[in-house]
Design a protein around this motif. Structure first.
Motif, PDB file in Angstrom:
ATOM      1  N   ILE A  41       0.853  -1.186   0.000  1.00 21.48           N
ATOM      2  CA  ILE A  41       0.000   0.000   0.000  1.00 21.48           C
ATOM      3  C   ILE A  41       0.887   1.233   0.000  1.00 21.48           C
ATOM      4  O   ILE A  41       1.804   1.360   0.814  1.00 21.48           O
ATOM      5  CB  ILE A  41      -0.912   0.024   1.242  1.00 21.48           C
ATOM      6  CG1 ILE A  41      -1.819  -1.210   1.234  1.00 21.48           C
ATOM      7  CG2 ILE A  41      -1.751   1.298   1.267  1.00 21.48           C
ATOM      8  CD1 ILE A  41      -2.628  -1.360   2.503  1.00 21.48           C
ATOM      9  N   TYR A  67       1.182   5.466   0.252  1.00 21.77           N
ATOM     10  CA  TYR A  67       0.472   6.591   0.871  1.00 21.77           C
ATOM     11  C   TYR A  67       1.179   7.864   0.434  1.00 21.77           C
ATOM     12  O   TYR A  67       2.338   8.105   0.781  1.00 21.77           O
ATOM     13  CB  TYR A  67       0.498   6.443   2.391  1.00 21.77           C
ATOM     14  CG  TYR A  67      -0.088   7.621   3.142  1.00 21.77           C
ATOM     15  CD1 TYR A  67      -1.462   7.851   3.155  1.00 21.77           C
ATOM     16  CD2 TYR A  67       0.738   8.503   3.845  1.00 21.77           C
ATOM     17  CE1 TYR A  67      -1.996   8.921   3.861  1.00 21.77           C
ATOM     18  CE2 TYR A  67       0.208   9.571   4.554  1.00 21.77           C
ATOM     19  CZ  TYR A  67      -1.153   9.778   4.555  1.00 21.77           C
ATOM     20  OH  TYR A  67      -1.685  10.838   5.239  1.00 21.77           O
ATOM     21  N   PHE A 110      -4.392   6.934  -0.317  1.00 22.90           N
ATOM     22  CA  PHE A 110      -3.926   5.550  -0.214  1.00 22.90           C
ATOM     23  C   PHE A 110      -4.094   4.844  -1.559  1.00 22.90           C
ATOM     24  O   PHE A 110      -5.155   4.917  -2.177  1.00 22.90           O
ATOM     25  CB  PHE A 110      -4.723   4.804   0.850  1.00 22.90           C
ATOM     26  CG  PHE A 110      -4.344   5.157   2.258  1.00 22.90           C
ATOM     27  CD1 PHE A 110      -3.451   4.377   2.975  1.00 22.90           C
ATOM     28  CD2 PHE A 110      -4.885   6.278   2.871  1.00 22.90           C
ATOM     29  CE1 PHE A 110      -3.101   4.698   4.274  1.00 22.90           C
ATOM     30  CE2 PHE A 110      -4.548   6.611   4.174  1.00 22.90           C
ATOM     31  CZ  PHE A 110      -3.651   5.823   4.878  1.00 22.90           C
ATOM     32  N   TYR A 111      -3.029   4.132  -1.974  1.00 16.31           N
ATOM     33  CA  TYR A 111      -3.058   3.378  -3.215  1.00 16.31           C
ATOM     34  C   TYR A 111      -2.875   1.891  -2.895  1.00 16.31           C
ATOM     35  O   TYR A 111      -1.795   1.463  -2.493  1.00 16.31           O
ATOM     36  CB  TYR A 111      -1.937   3.828  -4.163  1.00 16.31           C
ATOM     37  CG  TYR A 111      -2.038   5.272  -4.602  1.00 16.31           C
ATOM     38  CD1 TYR A 111      -2.599   5.606  -5.829  1.00 16.31           C
ATOM     39  CD2 TYR A 111      -1.579   6.303  -3.785  1.00 16.31           C
ATOM     40  CE1 TYR A 111      -2.694   6.930  -6.238  1.00 16.31           C
ATOM     41  CE2 TYR A 111      -1.666   7.631  -4.174  1.00 16.31           C
ATOM     42  CZ  TYR A 111      -2.226   7.932  -5.399  1.00 16.31           C
ATOM     43  OH  TYR A 111      -2.337   9.249  -5.798  1.00 16.31           O
ATOM     44  N   GLY A 112      -3.939   1.101  -3.052  1.00 19.13           N
ATOM     45  CA  GLY A 112      -3.819  -0.335  -2.872  1.00 19.13           C
ATOM     46  C   GLY A 112      -3.012  -0.919  -4.010  1.00 19.13           C
ATOM     47  O   GLY A 112      -3.025  -0.397  -5.129  1.00 19.13           O
ATOM     48  N   PHE A 128      -7.024  -2.613   6.085  1.00 15.73           N
ATOM     49  CA  PHE A 128      -6.269  -1.798   5.145  1.00 15.73           C
ATOM     50  C   PHE A 128      -6.971  -1.716   3.794  1.00 15.73           C
ATOM     51  O   PHE A 128      -7.804  -2.557   3.452  1.00 15.73           O
ATOM     52  CB  PHE A 128      -4.868  -2.394   4.923  1.00 15.73           C
ATOM     53  CG  PHE A 128      -3.983  -2.351   6.136  1.00 15.73           C
ATOM     54  CD1 PHE A 128      -3.680  -1.143   6.745  1.00 15.73           C
ATOM     55  CD2 PHE A 128      -3.452  -3.514   6.659  1.00 15.73           C
ATOM     56  CE1 PHE A 128      -2.854  -1.101   7.861  1.00 15.73           C
ATOM     57  CE2 PHE A 128      -2.624  -3.481   7.772  1.00 15.73           C
ATOM     58  CZ  PHE A 128      -2.314  -2.274   8.372  1.00 15.73           C
ATOM     59  N   VAL A 129      -6.570  -0.738   3.000  1.00 17.75           N
ATOM     60  CA  VAL A 129      -7.099  -0.592   1.642  1.00 17.75           C
ATOM     61  C   VAL A 129      -6.785  -1.846   0.829  1.00 17.75           C
ATOM     62  O   VAL A 129      -5.683  -2.396   0.879  1.00 17.75           O
ATOM     63  CB  VAL A 129      -6.469   0.642   0.960  1.00 17.75           C
ATOM     64  CG1 VAL A 129      -6.838   0.700  -0.512  1.00 17.75           C
ATOM     65  CG2 VAL A 129      -6.928   1.913   1.660  1.00 17.75           C
ATOM     66  N   GLU A 146      -6.415  -4.274  -2.666  1.00 15.25           N
ATOM     67  CA  GLU A 146      -5.768  -4.143  -3.969  1.00 15.25           C
ATOM     68  C   GLU A 146      -6.729  -3.526  -4.997  1.00 15.25           C
ATOM     69  O   GLU A 146      -7.916  -3.833  -5.014  1.00 15.25           O
ATOM     70  CB  GLU A 146      -5.313  -5.505  -4.496  1.00 15.25           C
ATOM     71  CG  GLU A 146      -4.269  -6.208  -3.629  1.00 15.25           C
ATOM     72  CD  GLU A 146      -4.889  -7.244  -2.724  1.00 15.25           C
ATOM     73  OE1 GLU A 146      -6.008  -7.005  -2.232  1.00 15.25           O
ATOM     74  OE2 GLU A 146      -4.269  -8.295  -2.502  1.00 15.25           O
TER      75      GLU A 146
END
Length: 534
Positions: free
Chosen positions: A4, A6, A11-13, A353-354, A356
């Motif tokens: 992940i 940030y 946030f980028y999965g 968590f975020v 994928e």
């Protein structure tokens, strides 16, 4: 767990997915099914019927071929109205395989809801089970665009039999559609309709491909997974795709029945269970749990509504080998999961968590500025799994200027990247100058030993704005009173969160198939005048 990133509050999965150039989810699934050969893919917990991975793939291609011969073309919309059954899944993937578009009609829909949803998607073909044929055939035949019907099993009319479509075709198999790298619509799903009539969300093949590679469960395929979620909703169908893509044996039920549910776990030595929160609450309280051997269960996945930590603790105490009860957060518009705590040490109240394929930011509801840790705001989404908008509706207020979908959910994340969902913007109760979360109050009321289920809404009030009001389902044999619950809640919450709108006892809390409370249905039960409770 996926990596992940940030960056500046976003946030980028992870998105390291093997996306095929043909961009056909149906073709991808057939290829994956064939990899598992003679392993059992699906088991009906109701009937004991089983099908192997290779036979499932063969049936899909045969039905796809038959549909093509019947005149179904790329882009045509095909409706499926059925309870969970093997034919349901065969039909879905066959439709994708030839490039047509699937849409699901919930068998629990009323006549008006059936007509409303079909007007959105305009299907010309439909698959029905014998039970849904009895329920909805006349409505679909006389009030919609559907001209051809295919019936699973025995038909009560002279419509096409599904069994004939699955026969081997001596003239060869139809070629799967190739979209040459373009993201085409594969599925029309309807929003849950918690605040109004459902909208038709366009889900693309790319959305489905990305979603099926998300981490949904532990990499242990030695024991089956049990799902009771209806496949006509997002949680049910997306998790099923993921389980089968990863080679698991999936046991399913047509609908929830407590004793059958427990029997199936014991019979097939189920390892993972996918259920909505109401079933988990039942597991925490039902005396029947002790009558069955549930020692095989090591993981429970829950989604659709928040869970109280005390409920999770009660379930863990009753299932000896249960490692964890995971909570997730998702929606139709994200093609399923947005966040999950599967691989993380869980934090109380967190959805993890975020996931994928997801890009997430939290913004101030008024200024739209991106917020940092521990600041509550609206959750906004982007990424490979984000849907392609609603049918017949301009993007307008649903998306911001950067293309992020505005979920209407209030949440925050902490310094470790764990996400927490507070409530829906439209569902927050405005009591005087305070905002009260219905979900928070529901969690408190459920702690009462005499309460089986609860739903909380705000009752309009000329002076306070809204008064928190609880609709409660008592446990059988309980004599709990309104005052008992008011006093119980009053000792556990701040003054502005008290149930000043009172307590109403009802037989059942109205919910969607995924377990979300239909608060608009509760509002219909409100009296015109409510006296404030101190």
């Amino acid at each position: 767990m996926s990596v992940i990133s940030y960056i500046d509050g976003v946030f980028y999965g992870g998105s390291n997915f093997p996306i095929p150039s043909h961009m056909n989810f149906g073709r991808l699934m057939v290829d994956k099914l064939l990899e598992n050969k003679n392993k059992v893919a699906l088991i009906s917990g109701d009937t004991g019927e089983k099908i192997s991975y290779v036979d499932l793939a063969k049936k899909i291609v045969n039905v796809a071929t038959a549909l093509s011969k019947l005149g179904v073309r790329q882009g045509d919309v095909v409706a499926i109205c059925s309870e969970n059954r093997i034919e349901f899944y065969v039909a879905i993937i066959a439709v994708y395989y030839i490039g047509a578009v699937a849409t699901f009609l919930n068998m629990a829909y009323t006549k008006d809801e059936v007509i409303h949803t079909v007007k959105i998607s305009k299907p010309t073909f439909a698959f029905l089970s014998p039970s849904t044929q009895k329920l909805h055939y006349d409505t679909l035949k006389n009030h919609t665009t559907i001209t051809k019907f295919i019936v699973f099993g025995d038909s009560a009319t002279k419509e096409i039999s599904f069994d004939k479509l699955t026969l081997d075709d001596p003239n060869g198999n139809v070629m799967p559609a190739d979209f040459y790298g373009r993201a085409q619509t594969a599925l029309i799903l309807y929003s849950s309709g918690t605040t109004g009539l459902p909208k038709g969300a366009k889900i693309t093949h790319l959305n489905l491909i990305a979603t099926t590679f998300q981490t949904l469960s532990l990499p242990d395929n030695s024991r089956p997974v049990l799902t009771i979620a209806p496949w006509c909703n997002t949680m049910g169908i997306m998790t099923l795709n993921g389980f089968l893509r990863s080679g698991k044996t999936v046991v399913f039920l047509k609908r929830f029945d407590e004793n059958l549910f427990l029997q199936v776990i014991e019979k097939y030595k189920v390892g993972e269970v996918l259920i909505a929160p109401p079933v988990l609450i039942l597991l925490s309280k039902s005396p029947n749990v002790s009558k069955y051997d549930l020692s095989s269960v090591y993981m429970i996945h829950s989604g659709g509504a928040p869970l109280d930590s005390d409920v999770i603790a009660l379930v863990k105490a009753r299932l000896p080998n249960l490692r964890n009860v995971t909570q997730g957060y998702g929606m139709t518009e994200s093609t399923g999961s947005i966040a999950t705590e599967l691989d993380a040490a869980p934090k109380q109240g967190s959805v993890g968590f975020v996931t994928e394929g997801i890009v997430v930011k939290i913004v101030d509801v008024e200024t739209r500025a991106i917020l940092g840790p521990n600041k509550r705001g609206e959750i906004c989404l982007n990424g490979l799994v984000l849907f392609d908008g609603y049918i017949g509706k301009e993007r307008g207020d649903d998306f911001d200027e950067e293309g992020f979908f505005k979920t209407g959910d209030i949440g925050y994340y902490d310094e470790d990247g764990f996400f927490f969902i507070v409530d829906r913007i439209k569902e927050l109760i405005k009591y005087k100058a305070w905002q009260v979360s219905p979900a928070e109050l529901e969690a408190v009321v459920l702690l009462h030993d005499a309460v089986k289920d609860v739903g909380v809404i705000g009752t309009p009030d000329s002076e306070a704005g809204e008064l928190p009001t609880a609709f409660v389902v008592k446990k059988p044999g309980s004599n709990v009173t309104e005052k008992d619950i008011l006093d119980f809640v009053g000792t556990k919450v701040s003054p502005w969160k008290r149930l000043r709108g009172g307590v109403k006892f009802i037989e059942e809390i109205p919910k969607t198939g995924s377990g979300k409370i239909l608060r608009r249905k509760l509002r219909e039960l409100l009296p015109k005048n409510v006296k404030s409770k101190l």
